[in-house]
Design a protein around this motif. Structure first.
Motif, PDB file in Angstrom:
ATOM      1  N   MET A  59      -0.810  -2.267   8.572  1.00  0.00           N
ATOM      2  CA  MET A  59      -1.854  -2.315   7.541  1.00  0.00           C
ATOM      3  C   MET A  59      -2.753  -1.080   7.552  1.00  0.00           C
ATOM      4  N   HIS A  60      -2.361  -0.023   8.288  1.00  0.00           N
ATOM      5  CA  HIS A  60      -3.298   1.100   8.455  1.00  0.00           C
ATOM      6  C   HIS A  60      -3.735   1.731   7.137  1.00  0.00           C
ATOM      7  N   ASP A  61      -2.838   1.761   6.145  1.00  0.00           N
ATOM      8  CA  ASP A  61      -3.191   2.405   4.873  1.00  0.00           C
ATOM      9  C   ASP A  61      -3.414   1.417   3.735  1.00  0.00           C
ATOM     10  N   ILE A  62      -3.685   0.170   4.084  1.00  0.00           N
ATOM     11  CA  ILE A  62      -3.855  -0.884   3.072  1.00  0.00           C
ATOM     12  C   ILE A  62      -4.928  -0.502   2.045  1.00  0.00           C
ATOM     13  N   ALA A  71       1.288   8.186  16.211  1.00  0.00           N
ATOM     14  CA  ALA A  71       2.523   7.635  15.635  1.00  0.00           C
ATOM     15  C   ALA A  71       2.609   7.928  14.140  1.00  0.00           C
ATOM     16  N   ASP A  72       1.476   7.815  13.442  1.00  0.00           N
ATOM     17  CA  ASP A  72       1.448   8.000  11.994  1.00  0.00           C
ATOM     18  C   ASP A  72       1.767   9.447  11.627  1.00  0.00           C
ATOM     19  N   VAL A  73       1.105  10.387  12.293  1.00  0.00           N
ATOM     20  CA  VAL A  73       1.340  11.804  11.985  1.00  0.00           C
ATOM     21  C   VAL A  73       2.770  12.194  12.362  1.00  0.00           C
ATOM     22  N   ALA A  78       0.824  -1.203   0.000  1.00  0.00           N
ATOM     23  CA  ALA A  78       0.000   0.000   0.000  1.00  0.00           C
ATOM     24  C   ALA A  78       0.860   1.255   0.000  1.00  0.00           C
ATOM     25  N   GLU A  79       1.916   1.232   0.814  1.00  0.00           N
ATOM     26  CA  GLU A  79       2.767   2.414   0.912  1.00  0.00           C
ATOM     27  C   GLU A  79       3.476   2.712  -0.413  1.00  0.00           C
ATOM     28  N   TYR A  80       3.774   1.657  -1.186  1.00  0.00           N
ATOM     29  CA  TYR A  80       4.441   1.855  -2.467  1.00  0.00           C
ATOM     30  C   TYR A  80       3.578   2.638  -3.435  1.00  0.00           C
ATOM     31  N   ASN A 119       9.851   1.907   5.062  1.00  0.00           N
ATOM     32  CA  ASN A 119      10.253   2.006   6.461  1.00  0.00           C
ATOM     33  C   ASN A 119       9.294   2.842   7.303  1.00  0.00           C
ATOM     34  N   HIS A 120       8.456   3.651   6.638  1.00  0.00           N
ATOM     35  CA  HIS A 120       7.460   4.418   7.398  1.00  0.00           C
ATOM     36  C   HIS A 120       6.584   3.480   8.221  1.00  0.00           C
ATOM     37  N   ILE A 121       6.128   2.405   7.600  1.00  0.00           N
ATOM     38  CA  ILE A 121       5.193   1.529   8.335  1.00  0.00           C
ATOM     39  C   ILE A 121       5.892   0.788   9.466  1.00  0.00           C
ATOM     40  N   ASN A 133       3.449   8.113  -1.574  1.00  0.00           N
ATOM     41  CA  ASN A 133       4.780   8.702  -1.537  1.00  0.00           C
ATOM     42  C   ASN A 133       5.616   8.177  -0.374  1.00  0.00           C
ATOM     43  N   GLU A 134       4.947   7.465   0.514  1.00  0.00           N
ATOM     44  CA  GLU A 134       5.670   7.047   1.708  1.00  0.00           C
ATOM     45  C   GLU A 134       6.557   5.846   1.385  1.00  0.00           C
ATOM     46  N   THR A 135       7.582   5.660   2.183  1.00  0.00           N
ATOM     47  CA  THR A 135       8.496   4.549   1.933  1.00  0.00           C
ATOM     48  C   THR A 135       8.137   3.392   2.847  1.00  0.00           C
TER      49      THR A 135
HETATM   50 FE   LIG Z   1       0.895   6.082   7.338  1.00  0.00          FE
END
Ligand SMILES: [Fe+2]
Ligand SMILES: [Fe+2]
Length: 353
Positions: free
Chosen positions: A211-214, A295-297, A170-172, A179-181, A175-177
């Motif tokens: 899986m928050h942004d799945i 944590a996410d923000v 999902a992160e791919y 390692n963010h998750i 724009n997030e990488t």
């Molecule tokens: Fe996130």
């Protein structure tokens, strides 16, 4: 080693205060191939001998000075704990009372003195056979237990990897990488513990939060990857990643999936009710969701994005704290500053490429 060879190598201890009996038994056993026959005429020595050698059979007299055979058996129980206690009682007493009492104290068999040599040999052999089989079963159980532990560990590891990779997929798209998750899930774990959740609950959050942004899997490219500002319609589509995520993670009756679903649905809700998708307020938002929101923000603020540079840590902490009671749970937000030492270690271990 065959069972017969093993039996002949078993450790046998003869305990009898009469030296003549001891000598006789020793001779019979040695003539018949037994290699490890030990003996004592002083029953007080049994304890020390047991500490030095693991015996497979005790040939035990009952009537002895100082410590009698019953007391020796009582002590053996403490020594062997719940293990099989291999005791053959040698007794001149033929009365039933002595026999019953010996059984009660844990004797496995009897030989009446003066004994018949073939009988005593057979009884010793049988006793050792049971003892060695008991040892084998115990050994096999240990091997099995080890295997189960190993497999459980592998399973846990695989599950964690699948979850992280799913989150990464999902992160791919965004724009997030990757390692963010990992970072945000580790921060969430630390926040959960600081907040007072149990190790088990914190662990669930650790494993579920990747899986928050799945749901971003379901957002079309023209919206997800749009460089400029989103218009109202696009923003609505973008927000639907939480409900898509909720759907992907539903229909599972595992605790992990339930937690993952809560996090997917709640990570953009805000304490004051101004979040999405439902505008839930305060504790209507699950604790997992409230923790992951912080944590996410926090991690997003510290990350570089096409439209912004990473914020300095102090500035990010200030924002988290100023949003306590607005965006964030006022009880969770202050812990972000508390866990900073660990956060900094995680940041160096999992940097953005
Ligand atoms: Fe996130
Ligand atoms: Fe999100």
């Amino acid at each position: 080693m065959s069972i017969n060879t093993e039996i002949l190598h078993a450790n046998i201890l003869i305990v009898d205060d009469e030296i003549a009996n001891v000598k006789l038994l020793e001779r019979i056993l040695q003539i018949n191939g037994y290699q490890n026959v030990h003996s004592t005429t002083d029953s007080r020595e049994v304890e020390g001998l047991c500490n030095a050698t693991e015996f497979d059979a005790f040939l035990l007299d009952i009537r002895m000075p100082k410590i009698n055979g019953f007391e020796v058996m009582e002590n053996l129980k403490t020594h062997f704990k719940d293990d099989y206690i291999p005791v053959l009682v040698l007794t001149a007493q033929t009365d039933q009372e002595t026999h019953l009492k010996a059984l009660e104290y844990g004797a496995k068999d009897f030989v009446t003195k003066p004994f018949n040599t073939p009988e005593v040999l057979n009884r010793i052999y049988n006793l050792l056979e049971v003892r060695l089989m008991h040892k084998q079963v115990k050994q096999q159980n240990l091997v099995l237990e080890d295997k189960v532990k190993q497999r459980t560990k592998e399973l846990y590891h695989t599950r964690q990897q699948v979850i992280q990779k799913l989150g990464l997929a999902a992160e791919y798209r965004d724009n997030e990488t990757g390692n963010h998750i990992i970072r945000m899930s580790k921060y969430s774990y630390l926040l959960a513990l600081s907040y007072g959740l149990s190790e088990q609950q914190a662990d669930l959050i650790l494993n579920a939060s990747p899986m928050h942004d799945i749901g971003k899997i379901g957002i079309p490219d023209n919206v997800l990857l749009k460089p400029g500002k989103l218009d109202a319609g696009e923003w609505e589509i973008m927000q639907s990643h939480v409900t898509i995520g909720g759907k992907i993670l539903s229909d599972e009756d595992s605790q992990l999936m339930n937690t993952a679903q809560q996090i997917a649905l709640h990570h953009h809700e805000k304490w004051d009710g101004s979040g999405y998708p439902k505008g839930l307020q305060g504790e209507e938002i699950s604790i997992a969701g409230r923790i992951c929101a912080v944590a996410d923000v926090f991690d997003a603020l510290l990350s570089k994005r096409p439209y912004k540079e990473p914020w300095p840590i102090e500035k990010a902490i200030d924002l988290i704290e100023s949003e306590a009671g607005k965006h964030f749970d006022p009880k969770v937000a202050p812990f972000m500053k508390q866990i900073l030492p660990q956060v900094q270690i995680i940041m160096t271990e999992y940097p953005d490429e």
